[in-house]
Each structure stands twice: as C-alpha cells, then as structure tokens.
Design an enzyme around this catalytic site. Structure first.
Site, PDB file in Angstrom:
ATOM      1  CG  PHE A   1      -1.211  -8.123   4.836  1.00  0.00           C
ATOM      2  CD1 PHE A   1      -0.289  -7.107   4.648  1.00  0.00           C
ATOM      3  CD2 PHE A   1      -2.270  -8.220   3.949  1.00  0.00           C
ATOM      4  CE1 PHE A   1      -0.402  -6.220   3.601  1.00  0.00           C
ATOM      5  CE2 PHE A   1      -2.405  -7.321   2.898  1.00  0.00           C
ATOM      6  CZ  PHE A   1      -1.461  -6.315   2.716  1.00  0.00           C
ATOM      7  CG  ASP A   2       0.882  -3.151   7.828  1.00  0.00           C
ATOM      8  OD1 ASP A   2       1.388  -3.246   8.950  1.00  0.00           O
ATOM      9  OD2 ASP A   2       1.049  -2.151   7.088  1.00  0.00           O
TER      10      ASP A   2
ATOM     11  CE1 TYR B   1      -1.757  -0.064   7.373  1.00  0.00           C
ATOM     12  CE2 TYR B   1      -1.070   1.942   8.508  1.00  0.00           C
ATOM     13  CZ  TYR B   1      -0.754   0.750   7.884  1.00  0.00           C
ATOM     14  OH  TYR B   1       0.555   0.351   7.767  1.00  0.00           O
TER      15      TYR B   1
ATOM     16  CG  PHE C   1      -6.333   0.116   3.116  1.00  0.00           C
ATOM     17  CD1 PHE C   1      -5.246   0.179   3.982  1.00  0.00           C
ATOM     18  CD2 PHE C   1      -6.101  -0.126   1.771  1.00  0.00           C
ATOM     19  CE1 PHE C   1      -3.954   0.017   3.503  1.00  0.00           C
ATOM     20  CE2 PHE C   1      -4.822  -0.293   1.289  1.00  0.00           C
ATOM     21  CZ  PHE C   1      -3.734  -0.224   2.162  1.00  0.00           C
TER      22      PHE C   1
ATOM     23  CB  ILE D   1      -1.625   3.654  -2.680  1.00  0.00           C
ATOM     24  CG1 ILE D   1      -2.626   3.504  -1.538  1.00  0.00           C
ATOM     25  CG2 ILE D   1      -0.472   2.661  -2.547  1.00  0.00           C
ATOM     26  CD1 ILE D   1      -3.273   2.137  -1.466  1.00  0.00           C
TER      27      ILE D   1
ATOM     28  CE1 TYR E   1       2.250  -0.235  -2.481  1.00  0.00           C
ATOM     29  CE2 TYR E   1       0.142  -1.123  -1.761  1.00  0.00           C
ATOM     30  CZ  TYR E   1       1.283  -0.383  -1.503  1.00  0.00           C
ATOM     31  OH  TYR E   1       1.460   0.206  -0.270  1.00  0.00           O
TER      32      TYR E   1
END
Length: 544
Positions: free
Chosen positions: A65-66, A55, A128, A85, A111
């Site tokens: 950012f990830d 992902y 995502f 999540i 979140y």
C-alpha cells in the site's frame, strides 16, 4: 484474462521463492529478515548515519500500500535517532550497501496497539521490502551531540593527524540558514595545538583522513573559544543560538613529533627519510643544519651537502634537545626542530649515520673493549665536570656487567643493548670467557661502580652513592676506595656511626692513606659538634 493469470502466476512464484529463503532472527523481540540480494560491501551503517533507502510495505496478509519506488525518490532518515519505527532502526543497521531484504516487523516494533489509521490497523505485523541504496556516515565527534560529522568523501589510508601535527585545510562556515560567516579563499595551514577559528574544527580534524571531506553540524557551545575569528558571524550565531555548519576538507598534514614528551621540543617533518632505522646513542651522525631565532636571525650553521658536520650522538657535542631530535630521524630526512623553551628552531637534514656494532653481535674481546671505551668516555666527561652525562655512561656499563657476572657460574652471558634507557636485554649462551677475561671484565665492573659513585657524590645523590659502593664491598670487602666513598656518603647524610665503621676498616687496610685520615678528622669534629648540641639541648630541657 491471460494477462491476469500470468501476473497471478508470477506473484505466486515470487512468494514461493521468498518462502524458500533462509530467515534470520534479529534481536529478541521478533524481528525477522530474509535477504533477497546480497550487498556489495562488508560495511554496515552506524547509529547517526544518514540513510537512503527504497522500500515498499504491506500488511501481513494484504497488498503493498506504500512504495518509495512509485514516488521515484529514495527515503532519507538518520539511523537510531527515533525518526522511523524501531524495526527499521534495528533491521537496517544489519544491512550492507545495495542489499535488498524482506523484514517481518511485529507490532511491538512497528505501530503497536494504536496502529496508524486508516492504512495500518492496531496490532498489525508489517512486511517491508527494503533496499539500502547508500548512507553518509555521521559521527558524534564530541560524544555529546555537540559536533556531528557527516562524511561527504572518504579519505585515503587509515592515519589521522595527531595533537601536535600541522594541517592544511579548506573550509566554508555558515549559519543554519545558509549565511556564510567565514571561508578560506585558499588552503589554510595551522597547528592542531593552537587550532583555527572554531574549536569544533580542531576536534574534528583529529578524526579525519587525508583527502576527507565532511560537513560538520556544530552546536553553539563548540562554535566559540578561539579569538582568531572576530567577524560578524560570531554575533549572528550568539544572538540566534543556532547551529553552525562547516564544510571542511583535510588536504594534507605534516607530521610533528613531540621529542621529549612535554611539547617543548617539536620536530616537523619536511621530507621523509629512507627505511625505518635511526641513530642511537653513540652513533656517528652526519648532518647539515641552520639554527635560527624566532625572527629568522641565523645564530649557528653547521655542515653542507658536500661536507656534512659529523658528531657522536649524545656526546654533548650539540644542543641536547637538538641531539635527541636527530635521534628520531631517518637517513635523508629533512625537518624543522623547534625548541620552545629557548625560542629557537633548526632547519636540519640527516645526511647519513653509522651505528656501532650491536652488543649482542660482539665476541668476548669486543664486549670488554666496548665497555672499556664507555668507561673512558665517562672519565673524560667527569674531568670536564659533566657529572650527569658521566653517570649515564657508567650506568650503562654497570647494567651490562651486573647481569653478566650474576650468571657466569652457569656459563650464561646476559648482555644489555647499549641504549639510553637500557631497555632491550638480549640473552645468549656464551662459554668463551676465560679466567683472564673474567678478571678483566670484573675489574671494569667494579671500576664503573666506583666512578659512578663519585658522580653521585658530586651531584648530591648520597644514598645512590652508598648503594654503588656497597656493591663493590660485597665483592671486595677491603676495597679502600669503596669504603672511603661510602663513608663520604654516610658523612653527608649524618650517618656518623656507619661512616666511622667504614673509615676504621679503610685505615686497617691502608693505615697511611692521607684522604681517609683527613676524613676521619672531619668525622671527629662532626661528632664533637653533635655531642655539644646534645648537651645544650639537655641543659635547656633541665632549665625548663
């Protein structure tokens, strides 16, 4: 400067393509999905399955950012267990293997109001890009989380072992920290009825297919309960209250048939037979078998491959339980039949068999001759004192003729397949019965009612006997034999008034019938006894 402009252009082209993709709405909470690359299967993962994904993630108006791609290792989690999540649990459940998709996950499925500082602010919508690499299916075998089954290798076909089957397995059982508690050096064979080692193995094997390899995670409640294992591992698990891990392979299994339905007669298949057909009642079967006691002592041997033993199914020529087991076999089949109630077993081969011609294929003459044959077979059984078997023969004939004659005026012949339970009924139009044939068939029908009534009287089933005689009397009110046997039944259940009516009617038709006269005398004696008992009861009441 040129490279920067080129990268910027590629990014714009990619985002433009994403915008052009069809968007799918998942659920009712705002989760959206766009498929970048379709999967290569029709299957999707289930809750509890162990998922591997790649992902990358960004905020709705930000940069990625990830990324698991950057780390060079897929991310692993259990679907639907709250490990990720909610948007992931709901979205990835819709994906197929190798599928890539863009998910837009609203704050309530991510979140929420708190966010995940410093990277994810409160009330953030996340984008995502997810690739579903693979998953290991995990099933809740016990339904309460006590036995979780992770499939390491898929099995063959669709069939799974049944409660009475015998399985061949390999296994290694260890504690959660890796200490081996028990293992099979070679393949182990056992019956699922009896189980082996841990209760969890028996329960899980009934969900597995041939060649399937699994890893079981077993809670302590499903670890114990079988006294066949008494090693040090029991104490280790009990003292630590830890889970048991079982690596289990189902190599194969032998099908076992519960012949009667009460686990008392079991047939284990050693060699499959040919085709789909098997003998039924009245079939000529050719068999070879050896009967043994539990210690292996041979007590009976019948037939050989060169000269098999021949017999008629359900004609009381063999042990009835063995007979019924043979009727479940196919031509060429080899099996072991265990009769638990007698503590014996048979090694048996059904060499061949011939079925009688089906009733619905017979012409008029053949149908009448077939019923006449059944009646004569019943008569032989009756003379031998086998009243239950004789009754079954007569019932088959009676059932056939009851429908046949109900519809004769409409020229419809309803025939019943001659099987043990008379389950299959075949209807055909038949205009071929002439008057003589109708008369002969009707005579057979009444005869079988009367013969069956005689069986019922011998068996003490007096109500059934009276009903059978009543069927004859409805057609022939002056049938002395029917009146006599119904009076017998009434006499046995103390319906004396009804018995007297039938006896008097029989004597009107045949005044010199000795048997009826003897029964009339018995009736009078019984009436006197009842009258005397009533006087005594009445006198006792007055004295009180």
């Amino acid at each position: 400067m040129g490279d920067f402009n080129s990268k910027k252009s590629n990014k714009l082209n990619f985002e433009t393509k994403i915008q052009e993709l069809q968007e799918i709405v998942i659920g009712k909470e705002g989760l959206r999905k766009k498929i970048l690359q379709k999967g290569n299967s029709w299957k999707t993962p289930f809750h509890g399955d162990e998922i591997q994904v790649h992902y990358r993630v960004k905020l709705q108006d930000g940069e990625f950012f990830d990324s698991s791609y950057d780390r060079g290792k897929p991310f692993t989690f259990k679907l639907g267990q709250g490990e990720v999540i909610k948007g992931w649990d709901e979205g990835i459940a819709t994906m197929k293997k190798s599928e890539r998709a863009i998910f837009t996950i609203p704050p309530n499925l991510a979140y929420g109001e708190i966010g995940s500082p410093p990277l994810i602010p409160p009330n953030s919508t996340l984008i995502f890009e997810i690739e579903l690499i693979s998953w290991n299916s995990i099933r809740d075998v016990s339904g309460d989380g006590g036995i979780l089954k992770k499939i390491i290798k898929e099995g063959e076909g669709w069939a799974t072992p049944r409660d009475v089957d015998e399985v061949l397995v390999k296994y290694v059982a260890s504690s959660a920290d890796g200490n081996i508690l028990s293992q099979s050096d070679d393949a182990v064979e056992f019956s699922l009825m009896e189980g082996h080692l841990y209760p969890a193995m028996k329960k899980s094997l009934k969900t597995m297919r041939k060649g399937e390899i699994v890893e079981l995670t077993v809670k302590p409640a499903y670890c114990f309960g079988n006294s066949s294992f008494d090693g040090d591992g029991i104490g280790i698990l009990q003292s630590s209250n830890s889970n048991l891990i079982i690596h289990l392979e189902l190599i194969s299994w032998k099908s076992v048939v519960d012949v009667i339905g009460d686990n008392k007669v079991l047939k284990k298949l050693n060699k499959a037979g040919e085709g789909y057909d098997h003998p039924n009642e009245g079939s000529l079967a050719k068999v070879v078998y050896i009967g043994k006691l539990q210690d292996g002592t041979i007590f009976e041997r019948k037939g050989s491959d060169e000269e098999p033993f021949e017999y008629i199914c359900l004609e009381d020529q063999l042990n009835e339980n063995l007979d019924r087991a043979i009727m479940t076999m196919k031509k060429g089949e080899e099996a072991i039949v265990t009769i638990n109630s007698d503590s014996i077993f048979y090694e048996i081969k059904l060499v061949d068999f011939n079925k009688e011609k089906p009733f619905w294929k017979m012409d008029t003459k053949e149908k009448i001759e077939a019923c006449d044959k059944i009646k004569n077979e019943g008569n032989v059984l009756f003379k031998d004192g086998k009243f239950q078997c004789a009754s079954m023969k007569y019932e088959k004939e009676c059932n056939s003729f009851s429908f046949l004659f109900f519809c004769l005026d409409l020229h419809i012949t309803i025939t019943i397949c001659l099987s043990l339970r008379q389950a299959s009924k075949f209807i055909e139009f038949d205009h071929s019965f002439n008057n003589d044939e109708k008369c002969r068939a009707n005579t057979l029908r009444l005869s079988c009612y009367l013969n069956n009534a005689a069986c019922k009287l011998k068996m003490g089933e007096h109500q059934e006997a009276s009903k059978l005689c009543s069927k004859v009397i409805e057609y022939d009110p002056c049938n002395v034999k029917a009146l006599f046997r119904r009076a017998q039944a009434y006499l046995r259940i103390n319906e004396l008034e009804r018995a007297e009516i039938d006896i008097k009617k029989a004597l009107e038709v045949d005044p010199n019938n000795r048997d009826v006269k003897v029964m009339y005398k018995e009736l009078k004696n019984k009436q006197k006894q009842y009258a005397q008992q009533e006087v005594e009861i009445f006198s006792t009441m007055l004295s009180r």
